[in-house]
Enzyme design. Structure first.
Site, mmCIF file in Angstrom:
data_model
loop_
_atom_site.group_PDB
_atom_site.id
_atom_site.type_symbol
_atom_site.label_atom_id
_atom_site.label_comp_id
_atom_site.label_asym_id
_atom_site.label_seq_id
_atom_site.Cartn_x
_atom_site.Cartn_y
_atom_site.Cartn_z
ATOM 1 N N SER A 149 -18.817 3.246 -9.897
ATOM 2 C CA SER A 149 -18.395 2.936 -11.306
ATOM 3 C C SER A 149 -16.810 3.090 -11.751
ATOM 4 O O SER A 149 -16.044 2.209 -10.821
ATOM 5 C CB SER A 149 -18.948 3.957 -12.428
ATOM 6 O OG SER A 149 -18.741 3.593 -13.648
ATOM 7 N N ASP A 316 -28.734 -2.244 -13.112
ATOM 8 C CA ASP A 316 -27.610 -1.801 -13.817
ATOM 9 C C ASP A 316 -26.918 -2.907 -14.678
ATOM 10 O O ASP A 316 -26.285 -4.041 -14.242
ATOM 11 C CB ASP A 316 -26.481 -1.399 -12.568
ATOM 12 C CG ASP A 316 -25.144 -0.806 -13.275
ATOM 13 O OD1 ASP A 316 -24.782 -1.069 -14.569
ATOM 14 O OD2 ASP A 316 -24.405 -0.530 -12.370
ATOM 15 N N HIS A 349 -27.325 2.038 -14.304
ATOM 16 C CA HIS A 349 -26.191 2.131 -13.917
ATOM 17 C C HIS A 349 -26.095 3.743 -13.180
ATOM 18 O O HIS A 349 -25.412 3.988 -12.103
ATOM 19 C CB HIS A 349 -24.731 2.335 -14.993
ATOM 20 C CG HIS A 349 -23.645 2.531 -14.344
ATOM 21 N ND1 HIS A 349 -23.051 1.561 -13.582
ATOM 22 C CD2 HIS A 349 -22.365 3.695 -14.708
ATOM 23 C CE1 HIS A 349 -21.794 1.892 -13.396
ATOM 24 N NE2 HIS A 349 -21.457 3.138 -13.961
#
Length: 380
Positions: A149, A316, A349
């Site tokens: 991320s 995601d 995610h």
């Protein structure tokens, strides 16, 4: 079985120039290390953290149950990033609320907490601060930089800011910049915080207040984006709390998903700092290495010299596989060595933090390759 982690702290007297033109100093960085640095100082791996994580990447604190690091399933003895082979470093970024200098600390110019006066920091500023800490540790080149991320953005930035100081980059569930939709989610979260009456313009510390209402809403918005629709439906569906019938109320918590979000929000508001949330989400918004190249990511990544592993997850939708493929294409345009995996996982995610045998086997194999490279280099 988790190993014992030992938090450390390093102070820096020289000011750090920031991308905004401001500077900060003196400042300090909290960090942890796991494993042993080899004699050649060549086996160091930097792990960069995402929004609400910290330098406590792996292991647990002695005498503190349930204190495992946020990537404890990935890093440790015998794990994909094996601390029997690698010297792993986790650094808490500037502006955070987990030990490094941040808005809750004293501004030496005023003697008061920085609050909203803490300078805006960027991904590039964090990388520059990390490089200083590595200098102090005597590490000239990293075997790898790894992150998921926002941590993946830092790994990507490392390849551009210090292309000669790292050999591999593992960029997981990340993107070359935020989409308009992602910036919008961040803005909604920030508005929730700054419009909380307890925010006091960011100087809530001196009022003895905490803008918990705003933090709760910010966390709820963020948490929705971390999960996939499939997981939310599978886990909660339209279930009511404790099998209760409809109450025909606009205020009661009736659905399980409502209860879950409220619970996550309450926890978050007890430990996270509101100004830190503003700073980190803005750093996310600003990250865009192609900006200085008229939006051409291939030109932006031409400086990178590292070998890459990129991983994305099919469900995601916040950092979709298409965003990782943008990075892959730009690297291939520059004839860089890149491996890419798109993993079919239902978790959204958050998948980069969870146990998935295919994902972990892939990372383990990649680090096995890095270990072999180091052995060959030592024999040469």
């Amino acid at each position: 079985m988790s190993f014992i982690a030992h938090p450390q702290f390093m102070e820096f007297a020289d000011p750090l120039p920031l991308k905004s033109g401001a500077q900060i100093g003196p400042y300090g960085l909290a960090y942890e290390t796991y494993g042993q640095l080899n004699a050649q100082r060549s086996n160091a791996v930097l792990v960069c953290h995402a929004l609400n994580a910290s330098h406590h990447v792996a292991g647990s604190y002695e005498g503190q149950p349930k204190s495992e690091g946020w990537w404890n399933n990935m890093i440790g003895p015998g794990k994909p990033l094996d601390t029997n082979r690698f010297f792993v470093i986790g650094i808490n970024n500037l502006g955070s609320c987990f030990g490094s200098t941040g808005p809750m600390h004293e501004n030496p110019a005023t003697g008061r907490a920085w609050g909203a006066d803490f300078p805006v920091v960027t991904v590039e500023d964090w990388v520059a601060a990390q490089a200083r800490l590595l200098d102090a540790l005597g590490i000239e080149q990293l075997a790898a930089v790894m992150g998921g991320s926002l941590g993946g953005m830092q790994a990507l930035s490392w390849t551009l800011q210090f292309p000669q100081r790292m050999r591999h980059a593992l960029v997981i569930a990340s993107a070359p910049n935020l989409t308009a939709e992602n910036i919008a989610f961040n803005e909604v979260a920030r508005r929730a915080i700054v419009t909380d009456p307890d925010f006091h313009g960011g100087h809530f510390y001196e009022h003895g207040a905490v803008p918990r209402r705003g933090l709760r809403i910010a966390r709820m918005v963020g948490h929705i984006t971390y999960l996939s629709d499939d997981v939310m439906n599978q886990k909660f569906g339209r279930q009511l709390r404790e099998g209760l019938d409809l109450r025909y109320s606009t205020q009661d918590i009736e659905f399980q998903i409502e209860s879950y979000l409220r619970h996550q929000a309450d926890k978050f508001s007890e430990y996270f700092d509101a100004n830190t949330y503003l700073l980190i989400t803005r750093a996310l918004d600003y990250f865009d290495p192609a900006r200085d190249f008229n939006g051409d990511l291939s030109l932006a990544l031409a400086r990178a010299q590292a070998k890459f592993l990129l991983i994305s997850f099919t469900t995601d939708w916040r950092f979709s596989p298409a965003r990782s493929r943008e990075i892959v294409r730009a690297l291939l345009d520059n004839q860089r060595e890149v491996s890419y995996a798109e993993i079919d996982a239902p978790h959204g995610h958050d998948a980069f933090l969870l146990d998935d045998a295919r994902y972990h086997s892939l990372v383990a194999a990649y680090f096995q390759r890095i270990a072999q490279e180091l052995q060959e280099k030592e024999r040469a």
